[in-house]
Motif scaffolding. Structure first.
Motif, short mmCIF file in Angstrom:
data_model
loop_
_atom_site.label_atom_id
_atom_site.label_comp_id
_atom_site.label_asym_id
_atom_site.label_seq_id
_atom_site.Cartn_x
_atom_site.Cartn_y
_atom_site.Cartn_z
N LEU A 148 41.68 41.20 41.84
CA LEU A 148 42.46 42.09 42.69
C LEU A 148 43.64 41.36 43.32
CD1 LEU A 148 39.56 44.03 44.47
CD2 LEU A 148 40.97 44.79 42.55
N ALA A 149 43.44 40.09 43.67
CA ALA A 149 44.55 39.30 44.22
C ALA A 149 45.64 39.12 43.18
CB ALA A 149 44.04 37.94 44.70
N CYS A 150 45.25 38.91 41.93
CA CYS A 150 46.25 38.77 40.86
C CYS A 150 47.04 40.07 40.68
CB CYS A 150 45.56 38.38 39.57
SG CYS A 150 44.80 36.73 39.59
N LEU A 151 46.33 41.21 40.77
CA LEU A 151 47.02 42.49 40.67
C LEU A 151 47.98 42.67 41.85
CD1 LEU A 151 47.42 45.24 39.31
CD2 LEU A 151 45.55 46.12 40.72
N GLY A 152 47.55 42.29 43.04
CA GLY A 152 48.43 42.40 44.19
C GLY A 152 49.70 41.60 44.01
N LEU A 153 49.58 40.41 43.46
CA LEU A 153 50.76 39.59 43.19
C LEU A 153 51.65 40.25 42.14
CD1 LEU A 153 51.90 36.84 44.09
CD2 LEU A 153 50.72 35.81 42.15
N TRP A 154 51.02 40.88 41.13
CA TRP A 154 51.78 41.53 40.06
C TRP A 154 52.50 42.79 40.56
CZ3 TRP A 154 53.25 40.46 35.23
CH2 TRP A 154 53.67 41.52 34.42
#
Length: 559
Positions: free
Chosen positions: A292-298
């Motif tokens: 989810l953190a990676c998606l937030g960054l994306w």
């Protein structure tokens, strides 16, 4: 929505404040320093380890000043020592949630607050007297000021941000500077006004950053060395070395520590390198929602406002991630709360509109983390997999880890959360790759007899006892409040004295008794001090000061 906010804050408070005086872990080294600092005066100002003014603790004293104030108000206790960090942890949950909500919406802010509230290592660290939770809170306050400047273009927001980073330097030295590149780049590329104005404003913040961060260092270093304690963990008796070298470049690009620490360093023996924090032994401390953190960054970066967010949170996360992955000295999980701040912000942003496939990926990631603990994965994994349909269940495993840190006693001086904490003896000592700082530790049964002997034989010496390092000195200071001379500082390797200067102190009647191991375990040149004591001292009959068969030796040196 307001009830949900209060629920998250209440959860954070319950995990961090419940049983704080009983389950909170107190590092004896820093606790001894605070015990000394409660005496006020120069001991308070310098952050002295001992009341004789021989040595300071190995960090700037701001966090310990705060703990000292709580001890003045509540009395010296585990509760008073741990409460500032616990309150800072709760404050960070609320502040991060509100900051993300202001930028990315109420739901993202609430989810970010929940992610931070349920970050296991934050719960564990917030219930200690270690300073990393306070550093995280101060840096989060600096982010609040920065976002204010990004929204208004006013110089005062930038100046406040710089000042708060300077305050962070007084909490944990050079570790606070890690966010400066991300903050500066965010304002330079996304701030209001033309580029010349932004550059000019950033230039004006530099004097504030330097002034606030160096005020204590300059005051200490301008004081003649003979009029103040030796600065702990410095090689040249300067606060500058402690801040910029010991807690700065030495951790990343300096020579290997002496004696050398194996490449697999820290609590879980995890190999240094780019994947260090993503291995299960450390990832379960803060990365439960990593997809989810990676998606937030994306998802960020679609407009100027969100580009600033991606630079701040993404840059913050990447800098600390890189730093912790390649720490050359001993690495501890409790260093991680500053990294957890940025991670939780990105988790909230990503979870707001997460597709089902990503929820499924997050569930599988959590099952992989759980698989390191067979007895836990059997009952937790089914609920976690249901998180694909009911996302709230993705909080169950982190909650279990947090509960282990919140409601159990820490069996080890190494701060962490999870199933290992529940074992009778703490983690396997073979996993701890730290130098042997002390051989033949004095037992609790021996210590009262030793102290009684020393007090009976004392003839007005300034120091009750001299020992090799702070490791055996701290318990004596905590028990008695008396001055104990730690000849080599925290690790036993600080170049504080030469044999000649030690002899002068003995002649002046400052110290008479020396408690040493039978073998020379001193680091560097301090082996000469140990040899001098053995050559000039008289062995005290063991039966006079101890009952057990430990192998420590007590010397009396007279001139």
């Amino acid at each position: 929505m307001r009830r949900l906010w209060w629920g998250v804050v209440a959860l954070a408070a319950a995990l961090r404040l419940s049983g704080l005086g009983h389950w909170g872990f107190v590092d004896p080294y820093f606790a001894a320093g605070v015990r000394t600092m409660t005496g006020g005066g120069s001991s308070f100002w310098y952050g002295a380890f001992d009341s004789g003014g021989f040595l300071t603790v190995d960090k700037p004293p701001l966090a310990f000043w705060l703990q000292t104030v709580f001890c003045w108000l509540l009395g010296f206790s585990n509760l008073a020592l741990c409460l500032p960090q616990a309150l800072a942890g709760v404050g960070s949950v609320w502040l991060l949630g509100k900051l993300v909500a202001r930028r990315s919406g109420e739901s993202a802010g609430l989810l970010s607050a929940l992610a931070l509230a349920l970050t296991p290592i934050c719960v564990a660290a917030d219930k200690t007297n270690l300073v990393d939770s306070l550093l995280a809170f101060v840096l989060l306050c600096a982010a609040w000021a920065l976002f204010g400047a990004l929204e208004t273009g006013r110089l005062r927001g930038l100046l406040l941000c710089a000042a708060l980073i300077g305050v962070g330097v007084h909490v944990k030295a050079g570790a606070a500077f890690a966010i400066v590149p991300a903050f500066g780049l965010a304002y330079l590329s996304c701030g209001p006004g033309d580029i010349k104005k932004r550059i000019g404003q950033l230039v004006l913040t530099l004097p504030v950053l330097l002034a606030v961060s160096s005020i204590w260092m300059l005051a200490v270093d301008s004081t003649p060395p003979e009029q103040r304690p030796f600065i702990g963990s410095s090689k040249d008796n300067s606060a500058r070395y402690q801040v910029f070298v010991h807690y700065g470049v030495r951790r990343l690009i300096g020579p290997p520590p002496s004696p050398p620490v194996p490449p697999k360093s820290g609590l879980y023996n995890v190999q240094m390198g780019p994947l260090r924090l993503f291995q299960r032994e450390l990832a379960d401390q803060l990365f439960w929602w990593l997809p989810l953190a990676c998606l937030g960054l994306w998802q960020l970066g679609k407009d100027k406002k969100s580009r600033a967010d991606v630079i701040v949170w993404g840059g913050w996360m990447l800098v600390y991630l890189a730093s912790f992955s390649y720490v050359r000295d001993v690495f501890h999980p409790y260093y991680l709360p500053p990294l957890a701040i940025a991670t939780a912000a990105l988790v909230g942003i990503g979870a707001k509109n997460a597709p089902k496939w990503l929820l499924g990926l997050t569930a599988l990631w959590q099952v992989w983390l759980l698989s390191a603990y067979p007895s836990w994965v059997l009952w937790l994994a089914p609920f976690v997999l249901l998180g694909m349909r009911w996302p709230v269940l993705l909080s169950l495993a982190p909650l279990a880890w947090c509960a282990s840190a919140a409601f159990t006693w820490c069996n080890s001086p190494l701060v962490y959360a999870g199933p290992l904490r529940l074992t009778t003896g703490g983690p396997d000592p073979s996993l701890i790759a730290t130098p042997q700082l002390w051989q033949g530790k004095l037992t609790d049964a021996d210590r009262p007899k030793l102290l009684a002997f020393l007090k009976k034989e004392r003839r007005g010496e300034k120091f009750l006892l001299a020992v090799q390092s702070t490791v055996p000195a701290a318990p004596v200071i905590l028990r008695t409040g008396e001055a104990v001379m730690a000849l080599g500082g925290f690790t036993g390797g600080d170049p504080i004295l030469t044999p000649e200067s030690l002899a002068q102190r003995v002649r002046r009647g400052e110290v008479r008794f020396f408690l040493l191991p039978p073998q020379n375990t001193a680091f560097g040149h301090n082996g000469a001090l140990m040899e001098w004591v053995r050559n000039h001292g008289l062995l005290v009959e063991p039966a006079l000061w101890r009952d057990s068969g430990n192998d420590l030796l007590l010397y009396e040196v007279l001139f």
